[in-house]
Structure formats: C-alpha cells, structure tokens
Scaffold this active site. Structure first.
Site, PDB file in Angstrom:
ATOM      1  N   ASP A  97      46.139  21.038  77.864  1.00 21.96           N
ATOM      2  CA  ASP A  97      45.152  20.054  78.298  1.00 21.96           C
ATOM      3  C   ASP A  97      45.521  19.523  79.692  1.00 21.96           C
ATOM      4  O   ASP A  97      46.702  19.367  80.015  1.00 21.96           O
ATOM      5  CB  ASP A  97      45.139  18.913  77.279  1.00 21.96           C
ATOM      6  CG  ASP A  97      44.049  17.896  77.534  1.00 21.96           C
ATOM      7  OD1 ASP A  97      42.902  18.155  77.127  1.00 21.96           O
ATOM      8  OD2 ASP A  97      44.338  16.839  78.135  1.00 21.96           O
ATOM      9  N   GLU A 126      43.455  24.203  80.687  1.00 25.02           N
ATOM     10  CA  GLU A 126      42.230  23.520  81.091  1.00 25.02           C
ATOM     11  C   GLU A 126      42.394  23.084  82.541  1.00 25.02           C
ATOM     12  O   GLU A 126      43.198  22.205  82.853  1.00 25.02           O
ATOM     13  CB  GLU A 126      42.001  22.294  80.201  1.00 25.02           C
ATOM     14  CG  GLU A 126      40.758  21.507  80.601  1.00 25.02           C
ATOM     15  CD  GLU A 126      40.725  20.121  79.982  1.00 25.02           C
ATOM     16  OE1 GLU A 126      39.664  19.733  79.467  1.00 25.02           O
ATOM     17  OE2 GLU A 126      41.756  19.414  80.029  1.00 25.02           O
TER      18      GLU A 126
END
Length: 386
Positions: A97, A126
């Site tokens: 993330d 990400e």
C-alpha cells in the site's frame, strides 16, 4: 495467498504510539501534518526539497502516523516483520500500500531485501497516479535518469483503470475520448519497458465501482471484463465486479462500495446465487466472466504474447495478442449500431482462411468472411496456428 502490507503508516491506536521506541520512529511526532499527496514531487528532477519532504513525511491521514523508514531501526523492523509474515502464513505475494509515500531509498532496500530472501515471491505496489511516466518510475525494470531503482517487479496500472471507465462511458466517437482515448493510453506502453508487468484492474476497494462508472450498463460491464481478461498485464478482479455490483449508498463513502455478498462473509458464490436470487443481468455478467477467465487459463498468447493494436474505427477498438502458435483477436463495438468487420486490415497477423473459435459464443470462425458484431458487444476469437 497475497497479503496487503502497509509499511508507510500505522494507526494512532497502535501500542507503540504510547511510548515510541525513538522520537524519530514516525515523522512529525509532535503533531499532525498531512501529506500533500503529490507523487510527482518524488520523481520530478526539478522539485523543491521542501515539497518532496511534505509528500513523503506528511501523514496519510489524521489517524495514520507516517513511519520514518529512513531510520535504520524502522527499516530493519519492517524487513524482519514481513519475512516473519511470509514464513508464518506461507505467502505467495505482497501487495504494498502507498509505496511511493515512503522514503524512496529505504523502501527500495526493503523490497530488495525481501526478494533476495524469497526470489519467487511476487510483490506488487500501489503507485496511484494518472500519468504513465510517473507510474513507470516505480517499476524496477525501467531505467530512470536519476539512477533510482525501486526493485519492484510489478506495479498497479491506475492510468489504464481510469481510462477504461471513461472510454466505455463515452458513446460517441471523439478525437480524444471513447475508444480513441483507450488507444492513446495503451500507445504509452513504451514507458514501462514491459507492460506485461503491470497489474490491471477495472476497480478496487479505493475506487468507484466499475459498474457505477458506466451507469450499470450490462453490455459495457461485459466489454470491460473482456478487456480485463485479454489486455497485457496481470488481471485483478475485485469481488462483486463479476456480478455488476454497484455502490448501494454513496453517503457512506467506502462502505457503500464495499458491500458484502448477500449472506455476509461466510457466503460463497453458490450461496450467493441461492440467497440473493440473482437477476438475469447478474447471472449474465457472471457467466461472461467465468467463460473468459476459464478460457484464459490456457491462452498463452494472453499471458506472454505481444500486442498489436489498431486505430479505432468510429467508437470501436481492436487488438491482437499473439505468439508463434496462437493469435487472439479482440474487438469492442462500443456503438449503438452493429458493425461489419472485414479482415483485410488484420492480415499482418491473421492470414486468410485461418480458422478460430469465438470464445464467447463457442462458434467456429474463418478469417475470410465478414463478421457482424452487434452493438455494445465484444468479440474474442482464438486462432491457433499449426
């Protein structure tokens, strides 16, 4: 089994927030400072140091203290933490993330260390930005002019996700919209080196539901799933997209887009069909998805093949995925009228009289007769060469 990992931040309720191991265990430990969220500052060769620091050291949100990864003790903690998780949970991969919001040199060391320990582990990050060059900056196989290497083997293709929804929502052919916009987006694949290392998706837990983007249109949902199953890259299917899930209540923000299957978390797809009383529309989308992705398992050209794409004709789009032994032809008719497809423009990769199979209709196709494609539908034809 892929674990969602967040080395960038923790929560304010974490136990160490009551007694930090070091004063610089997190950034801005004396008070909340929000990130400016401007990822371009990190790859920008002309960016000011203060702007870049604001991006990286600011908290992602008020309840998310930002970890100081440049602190060697913090970095060592996260190295050991995820080695432990891989061992304990027997993980196949990590989804990282907010990867670019970390100190970029420290997070590169973390990635390199994990992959040295587990060379076959898959790590996808990400890197949320609309511009392909900025996303490409974080792909480890792409040489950057500043010499930076993230060591990331895979990143998420947010630029393409944004374009697919907008392109399919547009009904009229325009120079920079609709299928033309999709073509132009994929024409930028050169910045990635090997675009097959991108994770592609129509939606996820942070974006709008794909069905919301195209107003729940049945055939456009199917066209989106066709793209997901056949374009270059590694497809990620967000739960519920295979049924055309939409946001139930936009006032609840993320909660409305992340609704459970009927029957709750204990439900599976078989129970979903029973307890939800699936509509004909939901069943149609599901069968379309099931047929494509089961076929895809053995479609080598889609996994490792090269791509040739063709300029849109009106608001249609076509491309070919190919190897020496297989050619997969994909056509999207995003218009309100049927389209008569002639094969002459595709002769560079599909010879006359080559036989194939229409995957979605399970019909035999010969590449020398006009093919009629109904409005708002897609065609996937699997040609095999001897």
């Amino acid at each position: 089994m892929i674990m969602d990992t967040v080395p960038n931040h923790c929560g304010t309720a974490h136990w160490w927030m009551q007694d930090l191991p070091f004063h610089n265990w997190i950034h801005n430990d004396k008070g909340f400072t929000r990130s400016n969220y401007r990822l371009a500052t990190i790859s920008d060769p002309n960016c000011s140091q203060s702007d870049q620091q604001h991006t990286v050291d600011g908290w992602f949100d008020r309840s998310m203290p930002d970890m100081a990864m440049e602190n060697p003790y913090v970095l060592q903690y996260f190295k050991q933490l995820y080695i432990w998780w891989v061992e304990w949970a027997d993980l196949d991969g990590l989804r990282v993330d907010t990867f670019p919001y970390n100190d970029k040199e420290a997070i590169a060391k973390w990635t390199k260390n994990i992959l040295e320990e587990y060379p076959n582990l898959k790590i996808v990050a990400e890197c949320w930005h609309s511009a392909p060059p900025i996303v490409a900056y974080w792909l480890g196989s792409v040489p950057n002019t500043d010499g930076y290497n993230s060591y990331l083997p895979y990143v998420m293709d947010f630029p393409l996700q944004e374009i697919i929804g907008k392109a399919l929502a547009c009904d009229e052919p325009e120079w920079d919209k609709g299928m033309n916009a999709l073509y132009e987006a994929l024409a930028l694949d050169f910045v990635y080196g090997d675009a097959r290392k991108l994770l592609i998706f129509l939606d996820n837990h942070d974006t709008e539901r794909f069905a919301d983007l195209i107003e729940g249109d049945l055939e456009k949902i199917k066209m989106g799933i066709t793209l997901l199953a056949t374009l270059r890259g590694i497809p990620q299917l967000y739960y519920g997209t295979e049924f055309g899930f939409r946001t139930e209540d936009s006032s609840t923000q993320d909660g409305g887009a992340r609704r459970d299957f009927s029957g709750g978390w204990e439900s599976d797809r078989k129970n979903f069909f029973k307890c939800h009383n699936c509509s004909a529309k939901e069943k149609s989308i599901y069968q379309h998805t099931k047929k494509l992705f089961n076929w895809r398992k053995t479609a080598t050209a889609v996994h490792i093949g090269k791509t040739i794409q063709y300029l849109p004709d009106g608001n249609t789009y076509s491309f070919v995925r190919y190897t020496d032994t297989q050619v997969v032809f994909v056509f999207l008719n995003n218009t309100a009228e049927e389209f008569s497809l002639e094969w002459d423009r595709y002769r560079e990769c599909i010879p006359a009289h080559l036989e194939g199979r229409n995957i979605l209709e399970d019909k035999r196709i010969i590449a020398d007769t006009v093919l009629t494609i109904p409005a708002h539908t897609s065609v996937v034809i699997d040609f095999r060469k001897e």
